[in-house]
Design a protein around this motif. Structure first.
Motif, PDB file in Angstrom:
ATOM      1  N   ALA A 116       0.785  -1.168  -0.034  1.00 28.60           N
ATOM      2  CA  ALA A 116       0.231  -0.120   0.057  1.00 28.60           C
ATOM      3  C   ALA A 116       0.792   1.165  -0.141  1.00 28.60           C
ATOM      4  O   ALA A 116       0.554   2.127  -0.719  1.00 28.60           O
ATOM      5  CB  ALA A 116      -0.903  -0.124   1.162  1.00 28.60           C
ATOM      6  N   ASN A 117       1.818   1.277   0.625  1.00 25.07           N
ATOM      7  CA  ASN A 117       3.051   2.260   0.698  1.00 25.07           C
ATOM      8  C   ASN A 117       4.091   1.874  -0.142  1.00 25.07           C
ATOM      9  O   ASN A 117       4.913   0.957   0.371  1.00 25.07           O
ATOM     10  CB  ASN A 117       3.327   2.490   2.171  1.00 25.07           C
ATOM     11  N   GLU A 118       4.568   2.677  -1.142  1.00 26.62           N
ATOM     12  CA  GLU A 118       5.789   2.541  -1.968  1.00 26.62           C
ATOM     13  C   GLU A 118       6.842   2.520  -1.148  1.00 26.62           C
ATOM     14  O   GLU A 118       7.913   1.803  -1.305  1.00 26.62           O
ATOM     15  CB  GLU A 118       5.824   3.528  -3.057  1.00 26.62           C
ATOM     16  N   ALA A 119       6.968   3.299  -0.080  1.00 30.64           N
ATOM     17  CA  ALA A 119       8.237   3.346   0.794  1.00 30.64           C
ATOM     18  C   ALA A 119       8.284   2.079   1.618  1.00 30.64           C
ATOM     19  O   ALA A 119       9.662   2.044   2.163  1.00 30.64           O
ATOM     20  CB  ALA A 119       7.978   4.596   1.886  1.00 30.64           C
ATOM     21  N   SER A 120       7.354   1.369   1.789  1.00 33.10           N
ATOM     22  CA  SER A 120       7.660   0.183   2.453  1.00 33.10           C
ATOM     23  C   SER A 120       8.666  -0.911   1.888  1.00 33.10           C
ATOM     24  O   SER A 120       9.150  -1.765   2.375  1.00 33.10           O
ATOM     25  CB  SER A 120       6.330  -0.701   2.573  1.00 33.10           C
ATOM     26  N   THR A 121       8.499  -0.783   0.378  1.00 33.21           N
ATOM     27  CA  THR A 121       9.514  -1.684  -0.465  1.00 33.21           C
ATOM     28  C   THR A 121      11.058  -1.033  -1.017  1.00 33.21           C
ATOM     29  O   THR A 121      11.474  -1.853  -1.794  1.00 33.21           O
ATOM     30  CB  THR A 121       8.716  -2.411  -1.401  1.00 33.21           C
ATOM     31  N   LYS A 122      11.116   0.010  -0.420  1.00 37.40           N
ATOM     32  CA  LYS A 122      12.259   0.624  -1.203  1.00 37.40           C
ATOM     33  C   LYS A 122      13.421   0.187  -0.711  1.00 37.40           C
ATOM     34  O   LYS A 122      14.537   0.156  -1.435  1.00 37.40           O
ATOM     35  CB  LYS A 122      12.221   2.167  -0.777  1.00 37.40           C
ATOM     36  N   SER A 123      13.618  -0.329   0.354  1.00 36.49           N
ATOM     37  CA  SER A 123      14.918  -1.246   0.970  1.00 36.49           C
ATOM     38  C   SER A 123      15.059  -2.745   1.000  1.00 36.49           C
ATOM     39  O   SER A 123      15.547  -3.113   2.093  1.00 36.49           O
ATOM     40  CB  SER A 123      15.537  -0.497   2.161  1.00 36.49           C
ATOM     41  N   LEU A 124      14.375  -3.199   0.102  1.00 38.65           N
ATOM     42  CA  LEU A 124      14.165  -4.630   0.552  1.00 38.65           C
ATOM     43  C   LEU A 124      15.725  -5.261  -0.014  1.00 38.65           C
ATOM     44  O   LEU A 124      16.139  -5.067  -0.853  1.00 38.65           O
ATOM     45  CB  LEU A 124      13.207  -5.429  -0.647  1.00 38.65           C
ATOM     46  N   THR A 125      15.817  -6.466   0.901  1.00 39.75           N
ATOM     47  CA  THR A 125      17.079  -7.043   0.846  1.00 39.75           C
ATOM     48  C   THR A 125      16.439  -8.403   0.933  1.00 39.75           C
ATOM     49  O   THR A 125      15.640  -9.028   1.503  1.00 39.75           O
ATOM     50  CB  THR A 125      17.968  -6.862   1.716  1.00 39.75           C
ATOM     51  N   PRO A 126      17.281  -9.664   0.438  1.00 35.82           N
ATOM     52  CA  PRO A 126      16.969 -11.007   0.230  1.00 35.82           C
ATOM     53  C   PRO A 126      17.191 -11.661   1.564  1.00 35.82           C
ATOM     54  O   PRO A 126      18.090 -11.271   2.605  1.00 35.82           O
ATOM     55  CB  PRO A 126      17.658 -11.615  -0.752  1.00 35.82           C
ATOM     56  N   PHE A 127      16.396 -12.686   2.131  1.00 34.08           N
ATOM     57  CA  PHE A 127      16.770 -13.825   3.148  1.00 34.08           C
ATOM     58  C   PHE A 127      16.315 -14.986   2.430  1.00 34.08           C
ATOM     59  O   PHE A 127      15.721 -15.283   1.437  1.00 34.08           O
ATOM     60  CB  PHE A 127      15.984 -13.336   4.299  1.00 34.08           C
ATOM     61  N   THR A 128      16.711 -16.119   3.362  1.00 32.04           N
ATOM     62  CA  THR A 128      16.611 -17.329   2.692  1.00 32.04           C
ATOM     63  C   THR A 128      15.315 -18.039   3.290  1.00 32.04           C
ATOM     64  O   THR A 128      15.028 -18.162   4.207  1.00 32.04           O
ATOM     65  CB  THR A 128      17.709 -18.438   3.066  1.00 32.04           C
ATOM     66  N   ALA A 129      14.672 -18.415   2.260  1.00 34.98           N
ATOM     67  CA  ALA A 129      13.092 -18.944   2.186  1.00 34.98           C
ATOM     68  C   ALA A 129      12.200 -19.146   0.959  1.00 34.98           C
ATOM     69  O   ALA A 129      12.394 -17.833   0.059  1.00 34.98           O
ATOM     70  CB  ALA A 129      12.034 -17.890   3.300  1.00 34.98           C
ATOM     71  N   GLY A 130      11.635 -20.153   0.737  1.00 37.42           N
ATOM     72  CA  GLY A 130      10.895 -20.386  -0.501  1.00 37.42           C
ATOM     73  C   GLY A 130      11.838 -20.388  -1.439  1.00 37.42           C
ATOM     74  O   GLY A 130      12.984 -20.657  -1.580  1.00 37.42           O
ATOM     75  N   ASP A 131      11.229 -20.028  -2.668  1.00 39.10           N
ATOM     76  CA  ASP A 131      11.998 -19.839  -4.114  1.00 39.10           C
ATOM     77  C   ASP A 131      12.582 -18.822  -4.093  1.00 39.10           C
ATOM     78  O   ASP A 131      13.658 -18.334  -4.618  1.00 39.10           O
ATOM     79  CB  ASP A 131      10.916 -19.994  -5.484  1.00 39.10           C
ATOM     80  N   LYS A 132      11.999 -17.608  -3.107  1.00 37.94           N
ATOM     81  CA  LYS A 132      12.688 -16.198  -3.249  1.00 37.94           C
ATOM     82  C   LYS A 132      12.117 -15.649  -1.886  1.00 37.94           C
ATOM     83  O   LYS A 132      10.974 -15.623  -1.542  1.00 37.94           O
ATOM     84  CB  LYS A 132      12.298 -15.453  -4.451  1.00 37.94           C
TER      85      LYS A 132
END
Length: 205
Positions: A116-132
């Motif tokens: 809902a808030n674009e700012a929520s996803t600006k600094s996404l970094t990966p972690f280990t789970a599922g396919d992604k």
């Protein structure tokens, strides 16, 4: 002396006003009731613990859960959502959706668009789970293998499970990110078991 008495009286009046209108530090602190927590968040004790660490203090919290379950393994529809509110505001949303498998990069772009808030996803970094899996201090998502090719029309299907924190308490970003990941892992495990999946979810660390 008159000044001191006046100051004391003013302070007492303010304290009474603050208490009446629940101004900090007199604001009532509500507790998250285990019996009201959405079942889709997985083990209740773990969910309550994580929510207590990430949600801002409110006098009360409410939960609203919706789900559209699969009829059988050939059904390509599964959706669930959990909305957590408090103080007249939506605080947190956990969503799950069954969808056709796709490359990790395109799924990441898609799931970012669900926030809902674009700012929520600006600094996404990966972690280990599922396919992604990716997370920030306001958003976490896992792309979980679910139905193998040949069971439902279109090939393999995965579950996209995401958590968005819309209002947060004053905690470090790293700590909040860790709790959002826990919430999303638990929600993914619950959803995988509920969605008639036949593939290994690969959710645990």
């Amino acid at each position: 002396m008159i000044f001191i008495v006046g100051a004391v009286v003013a302070l007492a009046l303010f304290a009474g006003f603050a208490y009446s209108y629940k101004i900090s530090p007199f604001r009532e602190k509500g507790e998250i009731e285990a019996g009201e927590v959405c079942s889709s968040l997985g083990p209740t004790s773990s969910a309550v613990n994580a929510l207590t660490k990430v949600l801002p203090e409110q006098s009360s919290y409410s939960f609203n859960e919706k789900a559209r379950l699969r009829v059988d393994v050939t059904d390509t529809t599964y959706e669930s959502s959990c909305f957590v509110s408090g103080g007249g505001k939506q605080l947190l949303v956990v969503e799950a959706r069954l969808m056709e498998d796709e490359p990790a990069k395109s799924w990441t772009q898609w799931v970012k668009g669900t926030a809902a808030n674009e700012a929520s996803t600006k600094s996404l970094t990966p972690f280990t789970a599922g396919d992604k899996a990716v997370a920030s201090s306001r958003f976490a998502a896992i792309f979980v293998p679910c139905t193998s090719a040949g069971k439902a029309p279109g090939g393999q299907y995965n579950l996209s499970v995401s958590t968005e924190l819309k209002q947060a308490r004053n905690s470090s970003d790293a700590a909040v990110r860790g709790e959002l990941i826990k919430l999303t892992r638990n929600a993914s495990s619950y959803t995988h078991a509920k969605a008639k999946c036949d593939m290994t979810p690969k959710i645990d660390e």
